[in-house]
Design a protein around this motif. Structure first.
Motif, PDB file in Angstrom:
ATOM      1  N   LEU A  77       1.481  -1.452  -0.091  1.00 49.96           N
ATOM      2  CA  LEU A  77      -0.400   0.451  -0.243  1.00 49.96           C
ATOM      3  C   LEU A  77       0.971   1.100   0.207  1.00 49.96           C
ATOM      4  O   LEU A  77       0.437   2.641  -0.738  1.00 49.96           O
ATOM      5  CB  LEU A  77      -1.207   0.032   1.015  1.00 49.96           C
ATOM      6  CG  LEU A  77      -2.456  -1.018   0.806  1.00 49.96           C
ATOM      7  CD1 LEU A  77      -3.080  -0.802   2.782  1.00 49.96           C
ATOM      8  CD2 LEU A  77      -3.313  -0.853  -0.035  1.00 49.96           C
ATOM      9  N   ARG A  80       1.542   2.739  -3.211  1.00 48.66           N
ATOM     10  CA  ARG A  80       0.612   2.779  -3.902  1.00 48.66           C
ATOM     11  C   ARG A  80       0.281   2.386  -5.859  1.00 48.66           C
ATOM     12  O   ARG A  80       0.729   3.241  -6.515  1.00 48.66           O
ATOM     13  CB  ARG A  80       0.928   5.235  -4.168  1.00 48.66           C
ATOM     14  CG  ARG A  80       0.328   5.250  -2.628  1.00 48.66           C
ATOM     15  CD  ARG A  80       1.002   6.744  -2.837  1.00 48.66           C
ATOM     16  NE  ARG A  80       2.175   7.371  -2.899  1.00 48.66           N
ATOM     17  CZ  ARG A  80       2.676   7.482  -1.094  1.00 48.66           C
ATOM     18  NH1 ARG A  80       2.998   7.296  -0.467  1.00 48.66           N
ATOM     19  NH2 ARG A  80       3.528   8.329  -1.369  1.00 48.66           N
ATOM     20  N   ARG A  83      -4.687   0.688  -8.338  1.00 50.72           N
ATOM     21  CA  ARG A  83      -6.606   0.355  -8.044  1.00 50.72           C
ATOM     22  C   ARG A  83      -5.788  -0.530  -6.736  1.00 50.72           C
ATOM     23  O   ARG A  83      -5.665  -1.633  -6.702  1.00 50.72           O
ATOM     24  CB  ARG A  83      -6.561  -0.577  -8.614  1.00 50.72           C
ATOM     25  CG  ARG A  83      -6.890  -0.035 -10.392  1.00 50.72           C
ATOM     26  CD  ARG A  83      -7.513  -1.559 -11.400  1.00 50.72           C
ATOM     27  NE  ARG A  83      -7.785  -0.553 -12.749  1.00 50.72           N
ATOM     28  CZ  ARG A  83      -7.409  -0.898 -13.790  1.00 50.72           C
ATOM     29  NH1 ARG A  83      -7.363  -3.273 -13.833  1.00 50.72           N
ATOM     30  NH2 ARG A  83      -7.809  -0.776 -14.610  1.00 50.72           N
ATOM     31  N   ARG A  84      -5.162  -0.074  -5.519  1.00 48.31           N
ATOM     32  CA  ARG A  84      -5.087  -0.513  -4.778  1.00 48.31           C
ATOM     33  C   ARG A  84      -6.217  -1.115  -3.441  1.00 48.31           C
ATOM     34  O   ARG A  84      -6.100  -2.176  -3.254  1.00 48.31           O
ATOM     35  CB  ARG A  84      -3.379   0.059  -4.128  1.00 48.31           C
ATOM     36  CG  ARG A  84      -3.714   1.821  -3.335  1.00 48.31           C
ATOM     37  CD  ARG A  84      -2.601   2.353  -2.928  1.00 48.31           C
ATOM     38  NE  ARG A  84      -2.995   4.203  -2.985  1.00 48.31           N
ATOM     39  CZ  ARG A  84      -2.615   5.059  -3.939  1.00 48.31           C
ATOM     40  NH1 ARG A  84      -2.455   4.335  -4.667  1.00 48.31           N
ATOM     41  NH2 ARG A  84      -3.182   5.942  -3.053  1.00 48.31           N
ATOM     42  N   TRP A  85      -6.771  -0.004  -3.547  1.00 46.87           N
ATOM     43  CA  TRP A  85      -8.129  -0.273  -2.499  1.00 46.87           C
ATOM     44  C   TRP A  85      -8.903  -1.411  -3.339  1.00 46.87           C
ATOM     45  O   TRP A  85      -9.555  -2.375  -2.683  1.00 46.87           O
ATOM     46  CB  TRP A  85      -9.020   0.936  -2.398  1.00 46.87           C
ATOM     47  CG  TRP A  85      -7.966   2.247  -1.687  1.00 46.87           C
ATOM     48  CD1 TRP A  85      -7.653   3.243  -2.709  1.00 46.87           C
ATOM     49  CD2 TRP A  85      -7.260   1.602  -0.654  1.00 46.87           C
ATOM     50  NE1 TRP A  85      -6.613   3.933  -1.154  1.00 46.87           N
ATOM     51  CE2 TRP A  85      -6.368   2.524  -0.838  1.00 46.87           C
ATOM     52  CE3 TRP A  85      -7.072   0.497   0.959  1.00 46.87           C
ATOM     53  CZ2 TRP A  85      -5.304   3.217   0.705  1.00 46.87           C
ATOM     54  CZ3 TRP A  85      -6.593   1.189   1.693  1.00 46.87           C
ATOM     55  CH2 TRP A  85      -5.318   2.365   1.891  1.00 46.87           C
ATOM     56  N   ARG A  86      -8.667  -1.280  -4.530  1.00 46.21           N
ATOM     57  CA  ARG A  86      -9.649  -2.080  -5.651  1.00 46.21           C
ATOM     58  C   ARG A  86      -8.634  -3.595  -5.083  1.00 46.21           C
ATOM     59  O   ARG A  86      -9.853  -4.683  -4.409  1.00 46.21           O
ATOM     60  CB  ARG A  86     -10.423  -2.094  -6.841  1.00 46.21           C
ATOM     61  CG  ARG A  86     -10.965  -3.560  -7.526  1.00 46.21           C
ATOM     62  CD  ARG A  86     -10.600  -2.855  -8.943  1.00 46.21           C
ATOM     63  NE  ARG A  86     -11.657  -1.608  -9.177  1.00 46.21           N
ATOM     64  CZ  ARG A  86     -11.570  -0.914 -10.237  1.00 46.21           C
ATOM     65  NH1 ARG A  86     -11.776  -1.634 -11.818  1.00 46.21           N
ATOM     66  NH2 ARG A  86     -11.545   0.063 -10.519  1.00 46.21           N
ATOM     67  N   VAL A  88      -6.771  -4.304  -2.262  1.00 47.28           N
ATOM     68  CA  VAL A  88      -7.008  -5.032  -1.012  1.00 47.28           C
ATOM     69  C   VAL A  88      -8.438  -5.586  -1.003  1.00 47.28           C
ATOM     70  O   VAL A  88      -8.739  -6.494  -0.664  1.00 47.28           O
ATOM     71  CB  VAL A  88      -7.049  -3.418  -0.225  1.00 47.28           C
ATOM     72  CG1 VAL A  88      -8.018  -4.175   1.635  1.00 47.28           C
ATOM     73  CG2 VAL A  88      -5.891  -2.866   0.049  1.00 47.28           C
TER      74      VAL A  88
END
Length: 143
Positions: A77, A80, A83-86, A88
């Motif tokens: 994370l 960066r 689409r890092r949150w997708r 996760v």
């Protein structure tokens, strides 16, 4: 790669290099995350082994050995990727059932300590693979 991971843990995101805040670190990729996760699994297993060797049977609080498993995710994370949150979300959706299945299926033969470690390790490895597939596809420009 293990030295790079330790450098990140000790010196932060730049690791003494030319890291620019706000930009995805191009040196970080899906393979590196999987290697970092494998190293973290080995470190956690080593911590558990030493705890058993010098501390006797497991007591409350043995899960502290799972801390190294979280570090590759934090490192991923911090770099960066797109689409890092997708990534996760996909990692959690993949890792949770894998970890539960592996932990439950190994509970009788291994006992709670090692089946718990194996379940957590497999969950983090499967989650890292899911995260890497989403963020790696974004790097290659796939939709």
């Amino acid at each position: 790669m293990a030295a790079d991971m330790l450098s990140f843990w000790w010196f932060g995101a730049d690791g003494g290099g030319a890291y620019e805040p706000g930009r995805s670190d191009e040196r970080f990729g899906p393979v590196k995350l999987l290697v970092w996760t494998a190293v973290a699994i080995a470190a956690a297993a080593g911590m558990l082994g030493l705890r058993l060797l010098f501390g006797g049977p497991p007591t409350a609080g043995w899960a502290i050995a799972a801390v190294p498993l979280v570090l590759p995710v934090v490192g991923a994370l911090a770099h960066r990727p797109p689409r890092r949150w997708r990534g996760v979300a996909v990692g959690v959706l993949i890792g949770t059932p894998v970890g539960l299945a592996v932990g439950a299926s190994t509970a009788s033969p291994l006992g709670s300590l090692w089946s718990g470690h194996l379940g957590l390790s497999s969950a983090f490895l499967a989650g890292a693979a899911g995260f890497a597939s989403v963020t790696g596809a974004a790097r290659r420009g796939s939709p």
